[in-house]
Enzyme design. Structure first.
Site, PDB file in Angstrom:
ATOM      1  N   GLY B   8     -33.615  14.959   7.960  1.00  0.00           N
ATOM      2  CA  GLY B   8     -33.044  14.608   7.765  1.00  0.00           C
ATOM      3  C   GLY B   8     -32.593  12.913   8.716  1.00  0.00           C
ATOM      4  CB  VAL B  77     -36.970  18.153   2.053  1.00  0.00           C
ATOM      5  CG1 VAL B  77     -36.357  19.975   1.948  1.00  0.00           C
ATOM      6  CG2 VAL B  77     -37.298  17.618   2.855  1.00  0.00           C
ATOM      7  CD  GLU B 168     -13.153   1.354   9.916  1.00  0.00           C
ATOM      8  OE1 GLU B 168     -13.791   1.843  10.649  1.00  0.00           O
ATOM      9  OE2 GLU B 168     -14.258   1.627   9.024  1.00  0.00           O
ATOM     10  CG  ASP B 297     -21.530  13.453   8.385  1.00  0.00           C
ATOM     11  OD1 ASP B 297     -20.741  13.567   9.484  1.00  0.00           O
ATOM     12  OD2 ASP B 297     -20.475  12.666   7.136  1.00  0.00           O
TER      13      ASP B 297
END
Lengths: 430, 430
Positions: B8, B77, B168, B297
């Protein structure tokens, strides 16, 4: 109140629209499949990661918002009925007093449309993104593989067509592989990239003077580009191209060869040439229909010229302006002016400090040509903001030898791959 | 020579990689599905046409090229064997001495994955482009239609989820419809746009202090956003959303509600929470496997904190740094340092001159908060070039009340809609 319908928001359409904007007794409807005008001459830079799509495209609504008499619709024109003076679109029918056809061309695979899958052309932002994806994915896959044969194929790029677009694509890949990419990979040497231009004619850049074209060839060869002229492609598949008895194994093939006008002209019954372009009168009207005009790449104009005018932005812009003015002349009861092309020359860029320029008998290359190319393109980029942004990106690339954002945007959004957007589908009951 | 594999290239992965870059006796392999790092906090601005994708994304190779001991692979992966210390990828196997899992989260539809088709989330550039396409297509279709009921549905936008992203998105649509779009359309009044935030909790922005959240609510309401709190979505279809007995007809629904960690953690056998996040030790290692770390996260870290740390860029960056340092500590024979989150506060922006900032007990909103938001985001944008380009685009938008390039890039490239790119397919024999 005369109603002018313009089909297509390219250079011809937008120039004609501006000519008619805010003029009395006229309302204009411009229809385009896309919601933006594209500065096509720089599209290859989006394909080669030097610019982003937003740098060379501008929403049509923005460009025309100051003209209160112009309405823009994003839609598709399906057919034209010249007797009823009606345009049939996917959102209903429109009647016109004047019609301007400026729909341009798309790529043409000489009857082998199945090659498109293996050799995308470069006419739209989506195609530019796809070309970028293929080129960058090839380097990524080469970095991952340990098989030297596969690696060689992945680092081989074939460009079919040696006109300005083919030369610009080949030059950018050559420059990127020589100057930009090398420091980013650990397992491969991007300098080993092989690039081929395959051209059917005896030389590349046939529209330019032979001495300029040969200087361009030498500049390309310095970037590692091999030029195969007098070479006809017999077949394209996912592993490469076949040229007579010879074969190049390549995982990336790009198409910069033939184009063909969209079929709207022939479907309407107008006389077209073998590229599907409408053969227009000297005032750019369609024979038999003085209220229908055609300009830009879609038009075949061969009055007072040895060859039909080429598909270039300056031709398209001058024709758009002429069409707009002649509609105004009609409305004022004046006689129409015949179209004359003012040749402002032509140019092509190969890479950093390398370009060729031909204006009448004036011919030059190298850094002065490159600077000329740069200034002309910056000047014609439509809005002030775009000009500054593009200048900045180019300045940055020039001084850092870097290419901009080489992002590979995967097509991971998996719904509606081929359907129309769901918002328009919603309009029809189930 | 210890081999560190990082899965990542988000905030955790890139920060950890930099910590380990050019350090002796370490080589690092970073694997990501994409070839770029994405500045996720500004992704909604790409969706809302204020920025281009290239402004907030940077190829991982560029970011890491100065570290000779780091190799980047674009790949997937597929699984991890913690006993054999092996990572299985789509391009082969890799063994590791240390493994860093930083794969992030994806959207989660609470068991109704079929809703994704009608309500895309905002985690990737492709999704941002898709959201932009849907929003702008809705206005285009509204301009074309003459049916007032259809028009109303087209001009209705529902955002599910009232966290910072939902706020937003709603704020930007509100601002765009009030300030930017009105002069571009002839048949519709974009000011009539209806925007709904549907939030299951009793109030929006639950992570913020109640008084700040209510100021944000008022700012949203001034932009025409209707906030439906304590409202659970029962169903989403192509015509709108169902909330208990109530229904909102909308052609555009956006998902900013739940997220779920990728399944790599649970497949590996690690203990996960109900969002699929790996419950990590105090040093961010995975219980039972001191050589495997997890951050960002994907990690559930709840030591010395009332709630697990939220999925925010500052948390991810601090965790990446901590993991990198602890691997260096291990190699030097030092003891590991436990992770402590330094809370730098949180902020959300609603629109021009409207934002909320909360740093410890300091809370403020309005123009000062907006300026703070702007400076912090500009500061954290990774490269110098991006910072300048983004500042310029924002400056331009601020003074012209314009949004950048509202381009609708159609998915017109019709080949390989769901398959892998052909360059990697070519690697395998037919």
């Amino acid at each position: 109140m005369k109603h002018v319908v313009i089909v297509g928001g390219g250079f011809t359409g937008i120039t004609a629209a501006r000519e008619l904007g805010n003029k009395p007794d006229i309302r204009v409807t411009l229809i385009d499949r896309k919601n933006y005008h594209l500065f096509q001459p720089l599209l290859y830079q989006v394909a080669m990661s030097a610019l982003g799509a937003g740098d060379i495209a501008e929403p049509l609504r923005n460009m025309l918002s100051r003209y209160q008499n112009i309405t823009v619709f994003k839609g598709v024109v399906e057919s034209i009925d010249p007797e009823q003076k009606t345009v049939h679109t996917d959102f209903g029918e429109l009647t016109y007093d004047y019609l301007i056809l400026a729909c341009g061309v798309k790529h043409h695979y000489f009857g082998h449309e199945e090659w498109e899958e293996f050799a995308p052309g470069l006419k739209t932002i989506a195609q530019a993104t796809e070309i970028r994806r293929r080129v960058m994915e090839a380097y990524e896959a080469a970095e991952r593989t340990s098989d030297p044969v596969i690696r060689k194929k992945l680092l081989t790029f074939v460009i079919v067509g040696g006109g300005p677009t083919g030369v610009e694509l080949a030059g950018s890949i050559g420059e990127m592989s020589r100057h930009t990419l090398s420091k980013f990979y650990r397992n491969i040497d991007p300098k080993l990239t092989r690039i081929f231009i395959v051209e059917a004619a005896p030389r590349i850049l046939g529209a330019f003077a032979p001495e300029l074209a040969s200087r361009a060839s030498r500049a390309l060869e310095n970037l590692g580009v091999q030029i195969w002229s007098s070479s006809m492609v017999n077949n394209v598949d996912k592993n490469g191209v076949q040229i007579g008895n010879e074969r190049i194994e390549a995982s990336t093939v790009l198409w910069a060869a033939g184009v063909r006008a969209v079929s709207l002209g022939s479907k309407m019954g107008a006389e077209v040439d073998r590229s599907g372009r409408i053969i227009v009168e000297e005032d750019l009207s369609v024979p038999g229909y003085p209220e229908i005009f055609c300009g830009g790449d879609q038009a075949h104009f061969a009055h007072h010229t040895e060859y039909p005018l080429p598909g270039m932005a300056p031709v398209a812009m001058q024709q758009g302006r002429s069409i707009g003015k002649n509609i105004l002349n009609d409305i004022k009861g004046k006689t129409r002016k015949m179209f004359r092309y003012k040749d402002k020359g032509q140019m092509a860029t190969i890479g950093r400090n390398k370009a060729i320029v031909e204006v009448g008998r004036l011919k030059f290359d190298g850094a002065p040509a490159w600077l000329t190319w740069l200034l002309v393109h910056i000047y014609y980029l439509t809005t002030f903001k775009h000009r500054i942004l593009v200048l900045m990106q180019w300045g940055w690339s020039y001084f850092t030898f870097g290419h901009g954002a080489r992002l590979i945007v995967n097509k991971e959004w998996r719904f509606y791959p081929d359907k129309k957007p769901c918002t328009t589908q919603n309009e029809k009951p189930d």
